[in-house]
Design a protein around this motif. Structure first.
Motif, PDB file in Angstrom:
ATOM      1  N   TYR A  69      22.735  34.505 -68.598  1.00 22.98           N
ATOM      2  CA  TYR A  69      22.629  34.935 -70.002  1.00 22.98           C
ATOM      3  C   TYR A  69      23.801  34.379 -70.805  1.00 22.98           C
ATOM      4  CZ  TYR A  69      18.871  37.794 -68.348  1.00 22.98           C
ATOM      5  OH  TYR A  69      17.693  38.204 -67.807  1.00 22.98           O
ATOM      6  N   PRO A  70      23.630  34.270 -72.101  1.00 27.10           N
ATOM      7  CA  PRO A  70      24.711  33.728 -72.920  1.00 27.10           C
ATOM      8  C   PRO A  70      26.016  34.448 -72.649  1.00 27.10           C
ATOM      9  CG  PRO A  70      22.746  34.025 -74.269  1.00 27.10           C
ATOM     10  CD  PRO A  70      22.442  34.612 -72.925  1.00 27.10           C
ATOM     11  N   GLY A  71      27.068  33.672 -72.506  1.00 22.74           N
ATOM     12  CA  GLY A  71      28.383  34.254 -72.263  1.00 22.74           C
ATOM     13  C   GLY A  71      28.728  34.390 -70.787  1.00 22.74           C
ATOM     14  N   ASP A  72      27.748  34.216 -69.900  1.00 20.85           N
ATOM     15  CA  ASP A  72      28.028  34.313 -68.464  1.00 20.85           C
ATOM     16  C   ASP A  72      28.917  33.175 -67.998  1.00 20.85           C
ATOM     17  OD1 ASP A  72      26.717  36.603 -67.878  1.00 20.85           O
ATOM     18  OD2 ASP A  72      24.915  35.653 -67.024  1.00 20.85           O
ATOM     19  N   VAL A  73      29.847  33.531 -67.120  1.00 18.99           N
ATOM     20  CA  VAL A  73      30.549  32.490 -66.363  1.00 18.99           C
ATOM     21  C   VAL A  73      30.207  32.772 -64.909  1.00 18.99           C
ATOM     22  CG1 VAL A  73      32.755  31.450 -65.801  1.00 18.99           C
ATOM     23  CG2 VAL A  73      32.369  32.369 -68.090  1.00 18.99           C
ATOM     24  N   THR A 101      44.935  22.099 -62.547  1.00 15.76           N
ATOM     25  CA  THR A 101      44.191  23.317 -62.256  1.00 15.76           C
ATOM     26  C   THR A 101      44.467  24.390 -63.307  1.00 15.76           C
ATOM     27  OG1 THR A 101      44.671  22.727 -59.982  1.00 15.76           O
ATOM     28  CG2 THR A 101      43.555  24.811 -60.336  1.00 15.76           C
ATOM     29  N   VAL A 102      45.724  24.487 -63.693  1.00 17.92           N
ATOM     30  CA  VAL A 102      46.091  25.456 -64.717  1.00 17.92           C
ATOM     31  C   VAL A 102      45.402  25.115 -66.036  1.00 17.92           C
ATOM     32  CG1 VAL A 102      47.995  26.384 -66.091  1.00 17.92           C
ATOM     33  CG2 VAL A 102      48.306  25.978 -63.634  1.00 17.92           C
ATOM     34  N   MET A 103      45.466  23.805 -66.381  1.00 17.09           N
ATOM     35  CA  MET A 103      44.809  23.335 -67.599  1.00 17.09           C
ATOM     36  C   MET A 103      43.330  23.722 -67.564  1.00 17.09           C
ATOM     37  SD  MET A 103      42.431  20.780 -68.386  1.00 17.09           S
ATOM     38  CE  MET A 103      42.595  19.558 -67.096  1.00 17.09           C
ATOM     39  N   PHE A 104      42.703  23.509 -66.414  1.00 17.40           N
ATOM     40  CA  PHE A 104      41.279  23.789 -66.276  1.00 17.40           C
ATOM     41  C   PHE A 104      40.989  25.266 -66.534  1.00 17.40           C
ATOM     42  CE2 PHE A 104      37.949  25.385 -63.404  1.00 17.40           C
ATOM     43  CZ  PHE A 104      36.870  24.744 -63.951  1.00 17.40           C
ATOM     44  N   ARG A 105      41.795  26.113 -65.901  1.00 16.48           N
ATOM     45  CA  ARG A 105      41.559  27.547 -66.033  1.00 16.48           C
ATOM     46  C   ARG A 105      41.694  28.000 -67.487  1.00 16.48           C
ATOM     47  NH1 ARG A 105      44.874  29.453 -61.830  1.00 16.48           N
ATOM     48  NH2 ARG A 105      46.555  29.763 -63.342  1.00 16.48           N
ATOM     49  N   LYS A 106      42.748  27.485 -68.122  1.00 14.89           N
ATOM     50  CA  LYS A 106      42.975  27.861 -69.519  1.00 14.89           C
ATOM     51  C   LYS A 106      41.846  27.380 -70.407  1.00 14.89           C
ATOM     52  CE  LYS A 106      47.997  28.278 -69.752  1.00 14.89           C
ATOM     53  NZ  LYS A 106      49.241  27.503 -69.954  1.00 14.89           N
ATOM     54  N   LEU A 107      41.400  26.172 -70.131  1.00 11.31           N
ATOM     55  CA  LEU A 107      40.349  25.562 -70.946  1.00 11.31           C
ATOM     56  C   LEU A 107      39.054  26.369 -70.863  1.00 11.31           C
ATOM     57  CD1 LEU A 107      39.386  23.141 -72.657  1.00 11.31           C
ATOM     58  CD2 LEU A 107      38.811  21.992 -70.531  1.00 11.31           C
ATOM     59  N   ILE A 108      38.669  26.723 -69.642  1.00 11.23           N
ATOM     60  CA  ILE A 108      37.420  27.462 -69.461  1.00 11.23           C
ATOM     61  C   ILE A 108      37.515  28.820 -70.159  1.00 11.23           C
ATOM     62  CG2 ILE A 108      35.802  28.444 -67.767  1.00 11.23           C
ATOM     63  CD1 ILE A 108      35.983  25.359 -67.746  1.00 11.23           C
ATOM     64  N   GLU A 146      35.878  32.389 -74.277  1.00 15.07           N
ATOM     65  CA  GLU A 146      36.222  33.486 -75.181  1.00 15.07           C
ATOM     66  C   GLU A 146      36.048  33.126 -76.645  1.00 15.07           C
ATOM     67  OE1 GLU A 146      40.107  34.531 -73.820  1.00 15.07           O
ATOM     68  OE2 GLU A 146      39.297  35.389 -71.958  1.00 15.07           O
ATOM     69  N   GLN A 147      36.530  31.905 -77.004  1.00 17.30           N
ATOM     70  CA  GLN A 147      36.484  31.540 -78.425  1.00 17.30           C
ATOM     71  C   GLN A 147      35.138  31.007 -78.861  1.00 17.30           C
ATOM     72  OE1 GLN A 147      39.727  28.899 -79.195  1.00 17.30           O
ATOM     73  NE2 GLN A 147      41.290  30.405 -78.669  1.00 17.30           N
ATOM     74  N   LYS A 148      34.508  30.181 -78.019  1.00 18.12           N
ATOM     75  CA  LYS A 148      33.268  29.524 -78.438  1.00 18.12           C
ATOM     76  C   LYS A 148      32.033  30.196 -77.843  1.00 18.12           C
ATOM     77  CE  LYS A 148      35.598  25.700 -79.983  1.00 18.12           C
ATOM     78  NZ  LYS A 148      35.465  24.887 -81.179  1.00 18.12           N
ATOM     79  N   GLY A 149      32.247  31.131 -76.934  1.00 18.28           N
ATOM     80  CA  GLY A 149      31.115  31.815 -76.317  1.00 18.28           C
ATOM     81  C   GLY A 149      30.306  30.931 -75.394  1.00 18.28           C
ATOM     82  N   MET A 150      30.954  29.877 -74.876  1.00 15.17           N
ATOM     83  CA  MET A 150      30.244  28.980 -73.965  1.00 15.17           C
ATOM     84  C   MET A 150      29.976  29.658 -72.624  1.00 15.17           C
ATOM     85  SD  MET A 150      31.880  25.188 -74.454  1.00 15.17           S
ATOM     86  CE  MET A 150      31.573  24.602 -72.818  1.00 15.17           C
ATOM     87  N   SER A 151      28.860  29.287 -72.017  1.00 13.10           N
ATOM     88  CA  SER A 151      28.539  29.794 -70.675  1.00 13.10           C
ATOM     89  C   SER A 151      28.836  28.695 -69.658  1.00 13.10           C
ATOM     90  CB  SER A 151      27.064  30.163 -70.587  1.00 13.10           C
ATOM     91  OG  SER A 151      26.730  31.047 -71.621  1.00 13.10           O
ATOM     92  N   PHE A 152      29.105  29.134 -68.430  1.00 13.03           N
ATOM     93  CA  PHE A 152      29.445  28.160 -67.383  1.00 13.03           C
ATOM     94  C   PHE A 152      28.759  28.502 -66.072  1.00 13.03           C
ATOM     95  CE2 PHE A 152      32.970  27.932 -70.322  1.00 13.03           C
ATOM     96  CZ  PHE A 152      33.291  26.579 -70.361  1.00 13.03           C
ATOM     97  N   ILE A 153      28.412  27.458 -65.338  1.00 10.30           N
ATOM     98  CA  ILE A 153      28.146  27.635 -63.910  1.00 10.30           C
ATOM     99  C   ILE A 153      29.174  26.777 -63.201  1.00 10.30           C
ATOM    100  CG2 ILE A 153      26.530  27.311 -62.001  1.00 10.30           C
ATOM    101  CD1 ILE A 153      24.267  27.386 -63.924  1.00 10.30           C
ATOM    102  N   ILE A 154      29.970  27.396 -62.350  1.00 11.16           N
ATOM    103  CA  ILE A 154      31.027  26.656 -61.672  1.00 11.16           C
ATOM    104  C   ILE A 154      30.863  26.839 -60.175  1.00 11.16           C
ATOM    105  CG2 ILE A 154      33.514  26.361 -61.414  1.00 11.16           C
ATOM    106  CD1 ILE A 154      33.778  27.846 -64.151  1.00 11.16           C
ATOM    107  N   SER A 155      30.665  25.716 -59.485  1.00 11.32           N
ATOM    108  CA  SER A 155      30.636  25.832 -58.037  1.00 11.32           C
ATOM    109  C   SER A 155      32.013  25.440 -57.540  1.00 11.32           C
ATOM    110  CB  SER A 155      29.571  24.918 -57.447  1.00 11.32           C
ATOM    111  OG  SER A 155      30.116  23.668 -57.123  1.00 11.32           O
TER     112      SER A 155
END
Lengths: 248, 307, 245
Positions: free
Chosen positions: C28-32, C168-175, C180-189
């Motif tokens: 659903y929208p907003g899911d990570v 790795t830190v950059m990645f975590r912050k970016l996601i 949070e700000q753009k409401g993007m959803s992610f699937i991360i394996s």
């Protein structure tokens, strides 16, 4: 429509950014000039062919039988097997483009490359005439343009065959080697059996000559055109069938 | 989804049908090329025929050499007779010839002497031909010629006449000739027109030599040295209703410049009419009481060697 | 709320008995959504199936309500991905590559391209040919390409592979920021379980081609010490690891 254009432009740019294609383009400019210069230089000694008004047409015979097919093999190798080998095919497939659009963009890029090459070769050959002082008149130029356009049709049919063939290969060098052998075989086969020539697009590489004659009937031209058009469509479709089922 | 496969399926179906159909029609040989080939093969089978032939060589419109002749040939009996007139440089030479049992006879209008070349036993005993292998050979040769001709075969136009005969014509200009021909032909033409300068000019009135001056013809041809190119090749033929070639003509135009830079346009016109298929009897000549002279073997080549 | 990703009975088996079987996933929208599992469990197969790189033997995939078998373009319009290894046309520069990508999406100007390069830390190397890049740099470029169009859903397969610690830190912050700000959803394996614990709201555990567990991270953490402990327990239940682990 937007992503169609994006895909097509993308494939064109990729062809362009690959040095190989650019080098091929440079050779396409240099080779006719060298040939014209050597004809011109050797002509008084050997009595070899003169650079006459029909030079662009004489050269077209060489372009369509050797040079452009070589380009087709190279570009098709880069567009398909090379992408599989370097696992970059997914980059195009993961865009909001259907498989048909990706495949269409690739073949359209190849067709554009062929057209560009023909235009380039035509202009260079005409320029050679200019320097040899045997400028073609309006009627000759019109015939030359007609012949180059007709050549595009036969080259397209050839390209369709090799785009289809490319779908079976996972390495570009393997595909290149196979293509050259296949093409040579297709060129030799008519010497062994007359029937082959009627069904092989490779024997139509010089069909532009039919457009230069006044005696060739419209029916003949239509039949030959239909053959080339249906050949293009058939192999384009078969290639698509292979491409759409490809798993990356 | 179904629609997509339907479209793809019909694209493949229709295009393969069209491709096969057009391929078959290209192969089926409704072309003038095939009509001509078949007539040529058929004409080769005749046992006798009468030929009227003419050849003309022009340079910039001026007639250099004009030759005409007629012949009656019986292929199966290996006999023939005929006469020819050759006009070159304004001098006319005529000759008549007979090929009959016992040898060939030549006679020039310039003298009353009959030159006879007797056939020796070796030549007479012609080898029995191996028909099967010969046929296979000619089949292979035909395939090779077909392949070399390639798409040019569609240049051959055919015009069906109401009486069942056909008019075949083909015309190729410089740009339509294969690149190889364009490249090599100038060299060949240059060599061909150059040769006669090296030959010593014998007035061929030596004993045993047939009084016919070939050099007259050769020297009449301008010597092209630069910008040589084949401008045009045209061939025409008529095929009659019984599939024999009854008229054949060919034109060849070559342009170029000679050493002095003067432009030449040399045209060669050849034509022949054939008639009397299988019903022609060559004339014979009775040499008794005539002035007969044995002829040397190869005319004009090995001077002073009596055959 | 309509799911942005829905798979039904998604099945794809390979001859060597690898593959996945009967995946039912709804996003659903907003899911990570974190996808956890041992190597070769079928995570990448699942991601390739939902992006149409391979065809399922059975089952369906819908992205934003569009079946990817029939309306692929429509479904993929709002999806950015990096799948499997980060492979590129290595004769291009990073900037040239992103320019090619940008053509597919409306309204991406040069500033967005520069921004994306800057965010992943490739600003300095943007004019170098990709063939001179390290694995980590390629990984960063793939990430930049995936998030540059600001898709509604980003599908990231092992995004931290080959990344250094700063990366790795950059990645975590970016996601975190994008979600949070753009409401993007992610699937991360990933197998970097601590990453997922911090980033994801939901996880799915894949073992031998089956989605054996799915749950909300917050709920799981209430009844388990850590996500790691939960994961190991699940694998033990599935008989995948020995008791001593």
């Amino acid at each position: 429509m937007h992503s169609w254009k994006a895909g097509y432009m993308g494939e064109l740019l990729l062809l362009w950014y690959r040095r190989k294609i650019a080098v091929f383009g440079i050779f396409s400019v240099v080779v006719p000039i060298l040939l014209a210069a050597s004809f011109h230089a050797l002509q008084p000694i050997l009595g070899f062919m003169a650079v006459s008004q029909s030079f662009p047409l004489t050269m077209l015979g060489i372009y369509t039988s050797v040079w452009i097919p070589l380009f087709i093999f190279m570009a098709a190798a880069d567009l398909f097997p090379q992408e599989v080998a370097s696992r970059t095919l997914k980059l195009a497939l993961l865009r909001p483009n259907s498989r048909f659009q990706v495949y269409g963009a690739k073949t359209a890029a190849l067709a554009t490359g062929i057209a560009a090459l023909l235009v380039l070769l035509g202009i260079v050959s005409l320029a050679c005439n200019l320097f040899a002082g045997t400028l073609a008149g309006f009627a000759e130029t019109a015939a030359i343009v007609k012949a180059y356009i007709a050549s595009f049709v036969s080259m397209l049919a050839l390209a369709a065959v090799f785009v289809f063939t490319a779908q079976f290969f996972k390495s570009s060098s393997g595909f290149m080697a196979f293509s050259i052998v296949l093409y040579a075989a297709a060129k030799i086969a008519p010497f062994l059996s007359s029937a082959v020539a009627a069904f092989s697009p490779a024997s139509y590489t010089d069909w532009y000559k039919l457009w230069l004659s006044q005696t060739v009937s419209a029916g003949k031209l239509t039949t030959a055109f239909l053959f080339l058009a249906s050949c293009s469509l058939l192999f384009f479709s078969l290639g698509y069938y292979k491409f759409v089922r490809k798993e990356v | 989804m179904k629609k997509k496969w339907l479209v793809l399926g019909s694209a493949i179906g229709i295009s393969s049908v069209v491709m096969v159909a057009t391929g078959i029609s290209a192969m089926a040989g409704t072309s003038g090329y095939d009509a001509y080939k078949s007539a040529l093969k058929n004409t080769k089978t005749v046992s006798s025929v009468a030929i009227q032939a003419e050849a003309q060589l022009q340079d910039n419109g001026k007639v250099l050499v004009d030759a005409s002749g007629s012949a009656k040939v019986n292929v199966s009996a290996k006999t023939a007779s005929g006469s020819a007139d050759v006009t070159a440089d304004g001098t006319k030479q005529s000759l008549s010839f007979y090929k009959q049992a016992g040898g060939a006879v030549l006679k020039s209008s310039a003298s009353d002497v009959f030159y006879v070349k007797t056939q020796n036993a070796k030549e007479k005993r012609s080898k029995p031909k191996d028909d099967a292998s010969e046929q296979q050979m000619s089949q292979q040769a035909e395939t090779v010629i077909d392949a070399l001709v390639g798409n040019l075969k569609d240049y051959v136009a055919v015009n069906d006449q109401t009486d069942g005969s056909k008019e075949i014509s083909v015309q190729l200009d410089n740009s339509q000739l294969p690149a190889v021909v364009n490249a090599i032909a100038p060299i060949a033409i240059k060599q061909a027109t150059k040769e006669h300068k090296n030959e010593n000019r014998n007035s061929g009135e030596q004993a045993g030599e047939f009084p016919f001056q070939e050099n007259v013809i050769k020297s009449a041809v301008p010597q092209l040295t630069q910008d040589i190119k084949i401008e045009k090749v045209a061939v025409k033929a008529n095929i009659n209703a019984s599939n024999y070639i009854d008229h054949q003509e060919a034109d060849l135009t070559v342009s170029g410049k000679d050493d002095s830079g003067a432009a030449h346009q040399v045209t060669l016109h050849l034509q022949a009419d054939l008639s009397g298929y299988n019903s022609t009897t060559p004339d014979t000549i009775d040499l008794t009481g005539k002035n007969v002279q044995q002829i040397k073997r190869d005319i004009g080549k090995h001077h002073g060697e009596n055959g | 709320m309509k799911p942005i990703l829905e798979t039904v009975q998604l099945t794809k088996m390979y001859r060597n008995d690898r593959g996945i079987r009967d995946f039912h996933v709804q996003l659903y929208p907003g899911d990570v959504y974190g996808l956890l599992g041992p190597n070769g469990a079928g995570k990448t197969t699942f991601l390739k199936l939902i992006t149409g790189l391979i065809r399922p033997d059975k089952g369906t995939v819908a992205l934003f309500g569009a079946s990817i078998a029939e309306q692929f373009e429509q479904g993929m319009r709002h999806v950015g991905c990096m799948i499997e290894s980060a492979d590129f046309h290595d004769f291009l520069t990073a900037r040239q590559y992103l320019q090619l990508v940008a053509r597919y999406y409306p309204g991406i100007g040069n500033s967005r391209i520069e921004e994306a390069l800057d965010v992943v830390g490739l600003a300095k190397a943007k004019s170098d040919k990709i063939k001179h890049y390290s694995t980590g740099m390629k990984q960063k470029l793939a990430l930049a390409a995936a998030i540059m169009p600001e898709p509604k859903l980003a599908i990231l397969d092992e995004p931290t592979n080959g990344l250094d610690i700063e990366g790795t830190v950059m990645f975590r912050k970016l996601i975190k920021r994008l979600s949070e700000q753009k409401g993007m959803s992610f699937i991360i394996s990933s197998h970097m379980i601590h990453e997922l614990e911090q980033l994801c709201n939901r996880v799915g555990i894949v073992v031998r081609g089956r989605l054996i567990k799915e749950g909300c991270v917050s709920e799981l953490l209430q009844s388990n010490q850590s996500l790691e402990q939960y994961y190991i327990d699940q694998l033990r239940l599935a008989g995948e690891v020995s008791e001593s682990a």
